[in-house]
Design a protein around this motif. Structure first.
Motif, PDB file in Angstrom:
ATOM      1  N   GLY A   1     -10.938 -34.950 -10.590  1.00 32.27           N
ATOM      2  CA  GLY A   1     -10.464 -34.810 -11.764  1.00 32.27           C
ATOM      3  C   GLY A   1      -8.995 -35.010 -11.868  1.00 32.27           C
ATOM      4  O   GLY A   1      -8.314 -35.803 -11.134  1.00 32.27           O
ATOM      5  N   SER A   2      -8.576 -34.693 -13.185  1.00 37.24           N
ATOM      6  CA  SER A   2      -7.285 -34.903 -13.484  1.00 37.24           C
ATOM      7  C   SER A   2      -6.693 -33.669 -13.776  1.00 37.24           C
ATOM      8  O   SER A   2      -7.209 -32.742 -14.647  1.00 37.24           O
ATOM      9  CB  SER A   2      -7.116 -35.952 -14.502  1.00 37.24           C
ATOM     10  OG  SER A   2      -7.534 -37.245 -14.256  1.00 37.24           O
ATOM     11  N   PHE A   3      -5.390 -33.484 -13.720  1.00 30.85           N
ATOM     12  CA  PHE A   3      -4.506 -32.392 -13.982  1.00 30.85           C
ATOM     13  C   PHE A   3      -4.287 -32.176 -15.448  1.00 30.85           C
ATOM     14  O   PHE A   3      -3.866 -33.129 -16.004  1.00 30.85           O
ATOM     15  CB  PHE A   3      -3.077 -32.206 -13.124  1.00 30.85           C
ATOM     16  CG  PHE A   3      -3.460 -31.609 -11.943  1.00 30.85           C
ATOM     17  CD1 PHE A   3      -3.689 -30.288 -11.471  1.00 30.85           C
ATOM     18  CD2 PHE A   3      -3.314 -32.626 -10.776  1.00 30.85           C
ATOM     19  CE1 PHE A   3      -3.882 -29.976 -10.160  1.00 30.85           C
ATOM     20  CE2 PHE A   3      -3.502 -31.817  -9.439  1.00 30.85           C
ATOM     21  CZ  PHE A   3      -3.635 -30.677  -9.158  1.00 30.85           C
ATOM     22  N   LYS A   4      -4.419 -31.065 -15.992  1.00 28.97           N
ATOM     23  CA  LYS A   4      -3.915 -31.159 -17.489  1.00 28.97           C
ATOM     24  C   LYS A   4      -2.357 -31.056 -17.699  1.00 28.97           C
ATOM     25  O   LYS A   4      -1.745 -30.724 -16.538  1.00 28.97           O
ATOM     26  CB  LYS A   4      -4.244 -29.764 -18.193  1.00 28.97           C
ATOM     27  CG  LYS A   4      -5.954 -29.583 -18.212  1.00 28.97           C
ATOM     28  CD  LYS A   4      -6.106 -28.217 -18.901  1.00 28.97           C
ATOM     29  CE  LYS A   4      -5.683 -27.885 -20.266  1.00 28.97           C
ATOM     30  NZ  LYS A   4      -6.282 -26.870 -21.098  1.00 28.97           N
ATOM     31  N   PHE A   5      -1.957 -31.510 -18.406  1.00 27.65           N
ATOM     32  CA  PHE A   5      -0.500 -32.073 -18.624  1.00 27.65           C
ATOM     33  C   PHE A   5      -0.011 -30.578 -19.069  1.00 27.65           C
ATOM     34  O   PHE A   5      -0.395 -29.556 -19.692  1.00 27.65           O
ATOM     35  CB  PHE A   5      -0.192 -32.817 -20.007  1.00 27.65           C
ATOM     36  CG  PHE A   5       1.169 -33.189 -20.367  1.00 27.65           C
ATOM     37  CD1 PHE A   5       1.885 -34.080 -19.575  1.00 27.65           C
ATOM     38  CD2 PHE A   5       1.809 -32.137 -21.198  1.00 27.65           C
ATOM     39  CE1 PHE A   5       3.279 -34.391 -19.777  1.00 27.65           C
ATOM     40  CE2 PHE A   5       3.324 -32.300 -21.456  1.00 27.65           C
ATOM     41  CZ  PHE A   5       3.889 -33.426 -20.710  1.00 27.65           C
ATOM     42  N   GLY A   6       1.348 -30.653 -18.409  1.00 27.29           N
ATOM     43  CA  GLY A   6       2.105 -29.332 -18.780  1.00 27.29           C
ATOM     44  C   GLY A   6       2.233 -28.234 -17.482  1.00 27.29           C
ATOM     45  O   GLY A   6       1.694 -28.463 -16.266  1.00 27.29           O
TER      46      GLY A   6
ATOM     47  N   ARG B   1      14.513 -29.178 -14.108  1.00 19.57           N
ATOM     48  CA  ARG B   1      13.896 -27.664 -14.490  1.00 19.57           C
ATOM     49  C   ARG B   1      12.672 -27.606 -15.382  1.00 19.57           C
ATOM     50  O   ARG B   1      12.652 -28.653 -16.445  1.00 19.57           O
ATOM     51  CB  ARG B   1      14.890 -26.739 -15.161  1.00 19.57           C
ATOM     52  CG  ARG B   1      16.038 -26.433 -14.174  1.00 19.57           C
ATOM     53  CD  ARG B   1      17.136 -25.635 -14.826  1.00 19.57           C
ATOM     54  NE  ARG B   1      18.346 -25.535 -14.081  1.00 19.57           N
ATOM     55  CZ  ARG B   1      19.158 -24.387 -14.028  1.00 19.57           C
ATOM     56  NH1 ARG B   1      19.026 -23.682 -15.122  1.00 19.57           N
ATOM     57  NH2 ARG B   1      20.107 -24.152 -13.239  1.00 19.57           N
ATOM     58  N   ILE B   2      11.841 -26.675 -15.204  1.00 20.64           N
ATOM     59  CA  ILE B   2      10.853 -26.373 -16.316  1.00 20.64           C
ATOM     60  C   ILE B   2      11.415 -26.097 -17.678  1.00 20.64           C
ATOM     61  O   ILE B   2      12.153 -25.330 -17.737  1.00 20.64           O
ATOM     62  CB  ILE B   2       9.880 -25.352 -15.891  1.00 20.64           C
ATOM     63  CG1 ILE B   2       9.165 -25.739 -14.398  1.00 20.64           C
ATOM     64  CG2 ILE B   2       8.978 -24.774 -17.022  1.00 20.64           C
ATOM     65  CD1 ILE B   2       8.309 -24.452 -14.136  1.00 20.64           C
ATOM     66  N   SER B   3      10.769 -26.805 -18.852  1.00 28.58           N
ATOM     67  CA  SER B   3      11.363 -26.667 -19.994  1.00 28.58           C
ATOM     68  C   SER B   3      10.170 -26.802 -20.981  1.00 28.58           C
ATOM     69  O   SER B   3       9.358 -27.890 -20.850  1.00 28.58           O
ATOM     70  CB  SER B   3      12.304 -27.679 -20.334  1.00 28.58           C
ATOM     71  OG  SER B   3      12.551 -27.747 -21.773  1.00 28.58           O
ATOM     72  N   LYS B   4       9.852 -26.080 -21.998  1.00 26.49           N
ATOM     73  CA  LYS B   4       8.788 -26.155 -22.951  1.00 26.49           C
ATOM     74  C   LYS B   4       9.078 -27.346 -23.751  1.00 26.49           C
ATOM     75  O   LYS B   4       8.188 -27.915 -24.318  1.00 26.49           O
ATOM     76  CB  LYS B   4       8.643 -24.955 -23.772  1.00 26.49           C
ATOM     77  CG  LYS B   4       8.076 -23.642 -22.874  1.00 26.49           C
ATOM     78  CD  LYS B   4       7.946 -22.322 -23.833  1.00 26.49           C
ATOM     79  CE  LYS B   4       7.580 -21.236 -22.740  1.00 26.49           C
ATOM     80  NZ  LYS B   4       7.301 -20.126 -23.732  1.00 26.49           N
ATOM     81  N   ASN B   5      10.188 -27.823 -23.960  1.00 24.86           N
ATOM     82  CA  ASN B   5      10.771 -29.152 -24.682  1.00 24.86           C
ATOM     83  C   ASN B   5      10.526 -30.175 -24.064  1.00 24.86           C
ATOM     84  O   ASN B   5      10.804 -31.258 -24.545  1.00 24.86           O
ATOM     85  CB  ASN B   5      12.096 -28.885 -25.153  1.00 24.86           C
ATOM     86  CG  ASN B   5      12.411 -27.483 -25.768  1.00 24.86           C
ATOM     87  OD1 ASN B   5      11.317 -27.142 -26.586  1.00 24.86           O
ATOM     88  ND2 ASN B   5      13.503 -26.947 -26.004  1.00 24.86           N
ATOM     89  N   ASP B   6      10.089 -30.138 -22.656  1.00 24.78           N
ATOM     90  CA  ASP B   6       9.845 -31.412 -21.998  1.00 24.78           C
ATOM     91  C   ASP B   6       8.684 -32.300 -22.338  1.00 24.78           C
ATOM     92  O   ASP B   6       7.770 -31.636 -21.733  1.00 24.78           O
ATOM     93  CB  ASP B   6      10.220 -31.135 -20.486  1.00 24.78           C
ATOM     94  CG  ASP B   6       9.828 -32.277 -19.560  1.00 24.78           C
ATOM     95  OD1 ASP B   6       9.694 -33.451 -19.994  1.00 24.78           O
ATOM     96  OD2 ASP B   6      10.305 -32.182 -18.510  1.00 24.78           O
ATOM     97  N   LYS B   7       8.666 -33.173 -23.012  1.00 23.52           N
ATOM     98  CA  LYS B   7       7.386 -33.832 -23.380  1.00 23.52           C
ATOM     99  C   LYS B   7       6.871 -34.739 -22.438  1.00 23.52           C
ATOM    100  O   LYS B   7       5.888 -35.434 -22.333  1.00 23.52           O
ATOM    101  CB  LYS B   7       7.547 -34.579 -24.729  1.00 23.52           C
ATOM    102  CG  LYS B   7       7.995 -33.695 -25.710  1.00 23.52           C
ATOM    103  CD  LYS B   7       8.075 -34.416 -27.239  1.00 23.52           C
ATOM    104  CE  LYS B   7       8.343 -33.545 -28.293  1.00 23.52           C
ATOM    105  NZ  LYS B   7       8.568 -32.791 -29.104  1.00 23.52           N
TER     106      LYS B   7
END
Length: 99
Positions: A88-93, A27-33
């Motif tokens: 190019g490359s996707f930004k992380f997150g 699942r999408i999580s802001k804590n997923d590094k």
């Protein structure tokens, strides 16, 4: 799809992907590094050379829920290679921005 008098003829030409399956996504999580909720589709094929002026590219993604077994197919169609393909490359997150 290829334009024809009065409509479209469908002509499928599969694009070979480096990795075309993922067994699970979190699942999408802001804590997923590590962004384990994301999956990138990568090919080494020159799509622009295969993509004619009167053609389009359709990407299909099928996902299946592990517990219920229900599945869903999402489709996205792209019509102009100059607007759809970016180097190019996707930004992380949680972003679709390409740098």
């Amino acid at each position: 799809m290829v334009n024809a008098d009065g409509g479209f003829n469908i002509f499928l030409s599969p694009i070979k992907l480096i990795k075309d399956k993922s067994w699970s996504l979190n699942r999408i999580s802001k804590n997923d590094k590590h962004a384990e909720y994301a999956f990138q589709f990568i090919t080494l094929e020159d799509i622009k050379s295969k993509w004619g002026e009167n053609q389009n590219v359709e990407l299909r993604e099928k996902a299946k829920h592990a517990f219920s077994g229900f599945s869903k197919i999402e489709k996205k169609r792209y019509y102009k290679p100059g607007l759809a393909i970016k180097n190019g490359s996707f930004k992380f997150g949680n972003s679709i921005e390409i740098s």
